[in-house]
Design an enzyme around this catalytic site. Structure first.
Site, mmCIF file in Angstrom:
data_model
loop_
_atom_site.group_PDB
_atom_site.id
_atom_site.type_symbol
_atom_site.label_atom_id
_atom_site.label_comp_id
_atom_site.label_asym_id
_atom_site.label_seq_id
_atom_site.Cartn_x
_atom_site.Cartn_y
_atom_site.Cartn_z
ATOM 1 C CG HIS A 374 129.325 22.859 1.193
ATOM 2 N ND1 HIS A 374 129.538 23.255 -0.001
ATOM 3 C CD2 HIS A 374 129.456 21.667 1.299
ATOM 4 C CE1 HIS A 374 129.878 22.290 -0.810
ATOM 5 N NE2 HIS A 374 129.964 21.134 0.059
ATOM 6 C CE LYS A 567 122.173 35.957 -3.524
ATOM 7 N NZ LYS A 567 123.423 35.346 -3.894
ATOM 8 N NE ARG A 568 115.590 27.905 -0.230
ATOM 9 C CZ ARG A 568 115.142 26.563 0.198
ATOM 10 N NH1 ARG A 568 115.534 25.643 -0.503
ATOM 11 N NH2 ARG A 568 114.557 26.533 1.478
ATOM 12 C CE LYS A 573 121.344 31.975 0.555
ATOM 13 N NZ LYS A 573 122.755 31.699 0.014
ATOM 14 C CB THR A 678 127.662 28.608 -7.104
ATOM 15 O OG1 THR A 678 126.774 28.310 -6.597
ATOM 16 C CG2 THR A 678 128.869 27.977 -6.365
ATOM 17 C CE LYS A 682 125.552 28.543 -10.799
ATOM 18 N NZ LYS A 682 124.528 27.923 -10.008
HETATM 19 C C1 C3B Z 1 125.877 26.677 0.289
HETATM 20 C C2 C3B Z 1 126.559 27.896 0.605
HETATM 21 O O1 C3B Z 1 125.508 28.619 1.485
HETATM 22 C C3 C3B Z 1 127.089 28.705 -0.153
HETATM 23 O O2 C3B Z 1 127.713 29.760 0.032
HETATM 24 C C4 C3B Z 1 128.153 27.801 -1.433
HETATM 25 O O3 C3B Z 1 128.232 28.515 -2.583
HETATM 26 C C5 C3B Z 1 127.549 26.565 -1.655
HETATM 27 O O4 C3B Z 1 126.709 25.806 -0.522
HETATM 28 C C6 C3B Z 1 128.278 25.606 -2.400
HETATM 29 O O5 C3B Z 1 129.315 25.221 -1.757
HETATM 30 N N1 C3B Z 1 125.281 25.765 1.295
HETATM 31 C C7 C3B Z 1 123.993 25.146 1.000
HETATM 32 O O6 C3B Z 1 123.497 25.516 0.068
HETATM 33 N N2 C3B Z 1 123.353 24.557 1.793
HETATM 34 C C8 C3B Z 1 124.170 24.158 3.045
HETATM 35 N N3 C3B Z 1 123.384 23.349 3.814
HETATM 36 C C9 C3B Z 1 125.449 24.580 3.486
HETATM 37 C C10 C3B Z 1 125.876 25.763 2.594
#
Ligand code: C3B
Length: 833
Positions: A374, A567-568, A573, A678, A682
């Protein structure tokens, strides 16, 4: 132990089989029964909390009858099952989802009204199940919804944290973390005190020889902690299939509870032991895209993985099949490297406990697992020190060394004398402190490795894992672009939009086949349809505006453009890019004459998201956003022209309210850093446009909706490395607009300038790793285009309609079908009801 009822007595059981309510009367009866008996209350003291509890219990009963039948059906069919191992499941609220998936929301709405309650208020009583950080955890939750909705025999396995992700409070502009104790009343789980597994830690390994002279390992001593299963029913949409999410909770093993100590009067220390055991599943690590190498985290991973595998193996052994059939019955998906120990644990079970030969066992292991990566961020790639492993899991370390040895031997055979290659791909990193590279172990122990969007899957194959593509061949690596469940993220979050779509597509079939959305494209030019569409959008914005008023006491105009980034909080980001852009807008407005100012398009910039408690820079970003808000929102020159909002404690249930209110959303990561994203999906599905970089799934969203329907800007991923290099080896210039933003911050306009010194230096003096300065100008230009295009509301809405029509690809159903076919080789177990 045989616990099934003998044939002659079964008639009584069948006669009294629980059917579950199907109409309003039945529902009301169940609610009243739960209020009066389960909760021991009455109509004289039933508040919203009690009404929620009773309604939730009624639905839980309803789910569990479906769950029982589904499990019986799956056991009887004895076909291949999927096990999704994830340390995070960000489920959000369960009741609304259960009502909708069962098709009983109207029943519940009317029933609650008869009993004196509004369904929205009752739904609002539920505490989010927040056992995850961000995208990875929410993806797991969307996958569970799709697996059940598509009738796949599938189980999720996770940890039952006593504390989920912390609750965020904003105090004087700063994030403060408050523990999220969510288990006070949780009707959505079933404790299975009879389903327990004893898990071993520490100790040492003794080798002996069996009668054939074969060496046998015995892992001895150490401590034992017991895992207790808690089951959470996962209802599918418009199907009776109800799958299981099994979460493990830790407690002191009864064998371990030190009666010796207890009897000697050392009561306190025996209780302390108990608490130490319970610590394992106590708290979710609150880091997103960051690994910190803490011993307790590794303990959590082994505890969960060992309990889950024990369960899976126990279930397989009941079928009395030969071991080589294991991969025909079991597919295990590793959600990131967090469950990688499962590979080692299965090898250990097969070799040490079941006495299989190493090679035979390893063949079974590698055929069973799939690994999803991921992230490419180096700080998120898990590595554990060999020393820690040796201490906590001595036998597993030996097995890892053996796996590595056999792997390196095979590499050497294929690529003789390439010693550099051998050290590059070794599971053991030969650094000052030797480390176990979990991603490499996951690749070597799986039959498929996938990334989560096309760009990301290309990147892992050409950068961090390229040696493994050379070694194993390209076929082992694949892409499955992420998706989202349209049940929660359209139907539940935006019921009116869902209803409008249903009115044009002949019902709600699109919720099961999202490509049917393409039928609404023909209405993009339809005045009446556009008007209804715009009304729904406006109503969603009014709802959010009311929430902003009630929580922050800031009045925002629902007619303004709502620009959302939730988002986080993470430097990659780039919320800092967004807030710098907001400051630029503010300075520009201030420099205008009042007449000119009035002509500008009013905008509300909405932020939300948590920072990891130890991530200082992310916390400074939150602080700056709040300080800018405090100045801008109270500046009489500005009025409605600009408002800056930071929404406290962003979570799944808030996302369900915020996302439908977006006109535009920001997905502006440095190219190549956001694996997929994701929430981008949405936001578009809820009728907004994106301003974004060419990163992650933004690229595929562009392909689907058309580039005329998205605002892309910024550096491309192939240029990122060169730019970073240039920043470090030549003086990199800062755009004059950005310099003015920095000057304004440093002048003290937004509070103590020293607080934000490091944020500015990171861009200006320390190499600007995330390329904020490079992308600033094109970001501002693109925002200008957004303003211009938004003024043409007819065309804007038409773009939104066309975009929604083309979003079918991003259903998590599509995604799950791709995993099922390309990775798991499992079939749905279709139910004829
Ligand atoms: C996240 C990624 O940062 C996102 O880009 C991705 O859409 C999602 O996973 C789902 O695949 N991510 C996360 O939330 N935590 C992590 N440790 C690594 C990836």
């Amino acid at each position: 132990v045989e616990a099934s009822i003998p044939e002659p007595q079964r008639e009584a059981w069948t006669k009294h089989q629980v059917q579950g309510f199907t109409d309003k009367d039945g529902f009301e009866k169940e609610v009243v029964r739960h209020v009066e008996t389960t909760l021991a209350r009455s109509l004289y003291n039933c508040d919203e909390g009690a009404a929620y509890s009773a309604a939730a219990l009624a639905f839980r009963d309803r789910l569990i009858t479906n769950w029982n039948k589904t499990q019986q059906r799956q056991t009887f069919a004895d076909s291949k099952r999927v096990y999704y191992l994830s340390l995070e499941f960000l489920m959000g609220r369960a009741m609304d989802n259960a009502m909708l998936n069962l098709g009983l929301k109207n029943v519940a709405k009317d029933g609650m009204q008869d009993l004196g309650f509004r369904i929205e208020d009752i739904i609002g009583q539920e505490h989010d199940a927040a056992l995850g950080n961000g995208g990875l955890g929410r993806l797991a939750a969307c996958f569970l919804d799709s697996l059940a909705s598509l009738d796949y025999p599938a189980w999720g396995y996770g940890l039952r944290y006593r504390y989920g992700i912390f609750k965020q409070e904003i105090i004087n502009g700063y994030q403060v973390e408050v523990p999220d104790y969510w288990l006070d009343f949780n009707p959505w789980e079933f404790p299975r005190h009879d389903v327990t597994v004893d898990i071993q830690f520490y100790g040492n390994v003794r080798k002996s020889q069996d009668e054939n002279g074969k060496s046998v390992a015995h892992w001895e001593g150490g401590e034992i902690v017991t895992a207790v299963a808690y089951d959470v029913p996962i209802p599918g949409y418009a199907t009776p299939s109800t799958n299981n999410l099994r979460l493990w909770s830790s407690k002191a093993s009864s064998g371990e509870f030190d009666f010796q100590k207890f009897n000697n009067g050392d009561y306190e220390s025996s209780v302390a032991d108990q608490q130490r055991a319970e610590t394992i599943s106590a708290v979710l690590y609150p880091n997103d895209n960051l690994e910190r190498g803490k011993e307790l985290r590794l303990k959590q991973q082994y505890f969960w993985v060992a309990a889950s595998l024990h369960d899976i193996v126990r279930r397989f052994k009941k079928s009395k099949r030969a071991w080589k059939e294991f991969p025909d019955q079991v597919a295990i998906q590793l959600n990131d490297t967090h469950p990688t120990l499962a590979i080692v644990e299965l090898q250990r079970i097969l070799v040490d406990k079941e006495n299989l030969e190493w090679d035979e066992a390893w063949e079974i292991v590698t055929s069973t697992f799939g690994y999803t990566n991921h992230t490419v961020l180096p700080e998120a790639l898990e590595k554990w020190s060999v020393g820690l492993f040796q201490h906590l899991l001595p036998r597993h370390l030996q097995i890892i060394y053996d796996i590595n040895l056999f792997f390196l031997q095979s590499v050497e055979k294929k690529f003789p004398k390439d010693h550099d290659l051998l050290s590059r791909v070794s599971i053991i990193e030969e650094s000052q402190v030797k480390m176990v590279r979990m991603a490499y172990l996951a690749i070597i122990g799986s039959h498929k490795v996938n990334g989560v969007a096309e760009l990301h899957s290309d990147l892992i194959q050409t950068t961090i894992f390229r040696d493994f593509v050379t070694i194993f061949g390209a076929d082992k690596f694949t892409n499955v672009t992420n998706g989202i469940t349209p049940r929660r993220w359209l139907h539940q979050a935006n019921p009116r939009l869902s209803e409008l779509i249903a009115s044009k597509t002949g019902g709600y079939d699109f919720l099961k086949d999202l490509t049917l959305l393409n039928q609404i494209e023909q209405y993009a030019g339809d005045k009446e349809f556009r008007k209804e569409w715009a009304e729904i959008k406006y109503a969603n914005k009014v709802r959010l505006a009311k929430y902003i008023k009630s929580t922050l006491d800031v009045t925002v105009n629902p007619a303004a453009l709502f620009d959302v980034q939730v988002k986080r909080i993470h430097e990659y980001k780039r919320q800092q890019l967004n807030i710098f852009g907001v400051i630029h807008r503010y300075l520009a407005l201030k420099a205008m004459s009042p007449e000119e100012r009035k002509k500008q398009l009013p905008r509300v910039s909405i932020f939300g998201g948590k920072a990891a408690p130890g991530y200082w820079m992310a916390k400074q970003i939150i602080h700056l956003i709040n300080n800018v808000g405090a100045v801008v929102n109270n500046d009489p020159d500005i009025g409605d022209q600009l408002k800056v909002i930071f929404l406290e404690d962003y979570n799944v249930s808030k996302a369900e309210m915020i996302i439908p209110a977006n006109d535009i959303s920001e997905h502006i990561s440095t190219a190549g850093t956001e694996a997929s994203g994701t929430s981008n999906m949405k936001f578009v599905l809820n009728g907004g446009l994106i301003i974004g970089t060419c990163d992650g799934a933004n690229i595929e969203i562009t392909r689907e909706v058309g580039q005329e329907n998205i605002f892309l800007f910024g550096t491309l991923s192939e240029d990122v490395e060169d730019l970073r290099h240039q920043h470090n080896y030549s003086n990199h210039s800062i755009d004059s607009n950005l310099s003015k933003v920095f000057e304004a911050i440093q002048s003290g306009k937004f509070g103590e300038p020293n607080d934000f010194g490091a944020m500015i230096s990171a861009v200006r003096d320390h190499g600007d790793y995330y390329l904020v300065s490079d992308d600033f100008e094109s970001y501002l230009d693109t925002q200008k285009m957004v303003d211009t295009e938004y003024r043409n509301q007819d065309e804007w809405i038409a773009k939104c309609i066309r975009s929604v029509a083309r979003m079918g690809f991003f259903s998590s159903d599509r995604c799950i079908n791709e995993y099922a076919e390309g990775i798991w080789n499992v079939e749905p177990l279709v139910v004829k009801n």
